[in-house]
Design an enzyme around this catalytic site. Structure first.
Site, PDB file in Angstrom:
ATOM      1  N   HIS A  53     -47.219 -21.004   4.764  1.00  0.00           N
ATOM      2  CA  HIS A  53     -45.912 -20.559   4.327  1.00  0.00           C
ATOM      3  C   HIS A  53     -45.799 -19.039   4.477  1.00  0.00           C
ATOM      4  O   HIS A  53     -46.795 -18.327   4.650  1.00  0.00           O
ATOM      5  CB  HIS A  53     -45.674 -20.948   2.873  1.00  0.00           C
ATOM      6  CG  HIS A  53     -45.428 -22.418   2.693  1.00  0.00           C
ATOM      7  ND1 HIS A  53     -45.226 -22.995   1.461  1.00  0.00           N
ATOM      8  CD2 HIS A  53     -45.335 -23.433   3.596  1.00  0.00           C
ATOM      9  CE1 HIS A  53     -45.032 -24.298   1.605  1.00  0.00           C
ATOM     10  NE2 HIS A  53     -45.091 -24.579   2.890  1.00  0.00           N
ATOM     11  N   GLU A 108     -45.168 -16.742   2.282  1.00  0.00           N
ATOM     12  CA  GLU A 108     -45.872 -15.980   1.253  1.00  0.00           C
ATOM     13  C   GLU A 108     -47.350 -15.815   1.609  1.00  0.00           C
ATOM     14  O   GLU A 108     -47.931 -14.742   1.445  1.00  0.00           O
ATOM     15  CB  GLU A 108     -45.744 -16.675  -0.107  1.00  0.00           C
ATOM     16  CG  GLU A 108     -44.325 -16.767  -0.632  1.00  0.00           C
ATOM     17  CD  GLU A 108     -43.633 -18.065  -0.267  1.00  0.00           C
ATOM     18  OE1 GLU A 108     -42.812 -18.535  -1.064  1.00  0.00           O
ATOM     19  OE2 GLU A 108     -43.914 -18.612   0.831  1.00  0.00           O
ATOM     20  N   CYS A 117     -42.847 -22.302  -3.604  1.00  0.00           N
ATOM     21  CA  CYS A 117     -43.081 -23.708  -3.935  1.00  0.00           C
ATOM     22  C   CYS A 117     -44.003 -23.853  -5.147  1.00  0.00           C
ATOM     23  O   CYS A 117     -44.851 -23.006  -5.420  1.00  0.00           O
ATOM     24  CB  CYS A 117     -43.632 -24.459  -2.731  1.00  0.00           C
ATOM     25  SG  CYS A 117     -45.221 -23.868  -2.123  1.00  0.00           S
TER      26      CYS A 117
END
Length: 217
Positions: A59, A61, A84
């Site tokens: 992801h 991040e 998430c």
């Protein structure tokens, strides 16, 4: 949930704009996950940035944290979509990863429409005493996840009739099935979030006849 922010600073807007730019560069490449951009800022300087990679992992991040390394501790994260909250076989929850990295603040453009995360990512961050702000450039953030949101809500991808600008998961000219709606459900089940139909094609004509077109040039 975070209190509404009445006025954003020019720096806030600039950093989120960069995160949105990163996310847009991944549209059409990250299915079945949405493309998320993340920028880490320390003392007004970007120390890490990234976006969701091909196939949906890592992801955004995780990419930004990897770039920042030790500089991530004490930084502020600007993220286009709520981090998430659920772990998967492909990686840990981004909200937990941000906590572990020592992030002190997170600014989010829009909430995650996925019920596994919606509100829960923010709750985890706030529980860890991380300052969270929500809603920066939300209109742009929502537009970027329109396909992801529609697929979660209806099982169907966002259908666009027009030019392929490289941000679509698939481009279609013709359909070899009589039930076009069922076909859309099939591609949605495979993770397609944004589908482009060529103007004048049989696929575009069927979508228009069934009123399944979400946008057009």
């Amino acid at each position: 949930m975070p209190e509404p922010v009445l006025q954003w600073s020019l720096a806030d807007i600039a950093f989120m704009s960069r995160a949105l730019e990163l996310a847009r560069s991944g549209l059409g490449h990250t299915m079945p996950n949405p493309s998320v951009g993340c920028v880490l800022v320390q003392d007004g300087i970007i120390v890490g940035e990234g976006r969701t990679q091909a196939g949906g992992r890592p992801h955004g991040e995780a990419m930004a944290l990897a770039m920042a390394g030790a500089k991530a501790k004490g930084s502020h994260a600007y993220v286009t979509l709520e981090p998430c909250a659920h772990d998967s076989t492909r990686g840990p929850a981004c909200s937990a990863t941000l906590v572990e990295a020592g992030i002190v603040g997170v600014t989010i453009s829009v909430l995650d429409p996925d019920p596994r995360t919606r509100g829960l990512g923010i709750a985890r961050l706030e529980k860890a005493s991380i300052a969270v702000r929500l809603g920066l450039l939300a209109e742009q953030g929502q537009q970027q996840i329109s396909g992801f949101e529609k697929r979660l809500r209806t099982g169907l991808p966002w259908v666009h009739v027009g030019k392929d600008d490289g941000t679509f998961d698939a481009v279609l000219h013709d359909v070899w099935k009589d039930d076009f709606a069922a076909f859309l459900a099939e591609v949605g089940a495979k993770g397609v979030m944004r589908l482009c139909l060529v103007p004048g094609s049989t696929a575009a004509d069927q979508a228009a006849a069934l009123k399944l077109v979400d946008s057009s040039d």
